[in-house]
Write a protein that holds these residues in place. Structure first.
Motif, short mmCIF file in Angstrom:
data_model
loop_
_atom_site.label_atom_id
_atom_site.label_comp_id
_atom_site.label_asym_id
_atom_site.label_seq_id
_atom_site.Cartn_x
_atom_site.Cartn_y
_atom_site.Cartn_z
N THR A 145 0.84 -1.19 0.00
CA THR A 145 0.00 0.00 0.00
C THR A 145 0.87 1.24 0.00
OG1 THR A 145 -0.11 -0.02 2.42
CG2 THR A 145 -1.89 -1.11 1.24
N SER B 258 -6.35 -3.20 1.64
CA SER B 258 -5.49 -3.93 0.71
C SER B 258 -5.60 -5.43 0.95
CB SER B 258 -4.04 -3.50 0.87
OG SER B 258 -3.86 -2.19 0.42
N ARG C 54 -4.22 -0.57 4.98
CA ARG C 54 -3.66 -1.92 4.95
C ARG C 54 -4.76 -2.97 5.00
NH1 ARG C 54 1.32 -0.37 8.32
NH2 ARG C 54 2.78 0.08 6.64
#
Length: 119
Positions: A37, A82, A79
């Motif tokens: 990311t 992702s 995060r």
């Protein structure tokens, strides 16, 4: 002759689909384990959050600690997004393995059976 070409073509295409699904599944697992990311720096985040709106001259009254907490929460959220995207991608990749695999196996057995019958 045409029947053989058809069987080999279907077997080849489904095999390619299974292999591609395997590659994409592996890549999705890698993205889940180690999410890639982009995270802006705290200074950039602070500069972007420093104003109430576009064109406004007054600054918001947020302490450095509150701003740091918001920044850390944003990083964690990115995060997690992702990871969720990678998991979703993995499930889609499994479809590229599970759906064509039985078709490949069926045609492969059929090809092998016809080879034995010719011999």
């Amino acid at each position: 002759m045409v029947k053989q070409v058809y069987q080999y073509a279907v077997a080849f295409i489904t095999l390619v689909m299974v292999i591609g699904g395997g590659v994409f599944a592996f890549m999705s697992i890698a993205d889940y384990v180690s999410p890639n990311t982009y995270v802006e720096s705290f200074e950039d985040y602070k500069n972007m959050r420093g104003y109430k709106g576009e064109g406004a001259v007054e600054k918001e009254e947020i302490s450095e600690e509150e701003l740091r907490a918001l920044y850390d929460a944003m990083i964690v959220q990115q995060r997690e997004q992702s990871k969720q995207y990678a998991l979703n991608s993995f499930i889609k990749s499994l479809g590229w393995i599970i759906i064509p695999l039985p078709i490949f196996l069926f045609f492969q057995r059929r090809i092998n059976r016809e080879k034995k019958n010719r011999s």
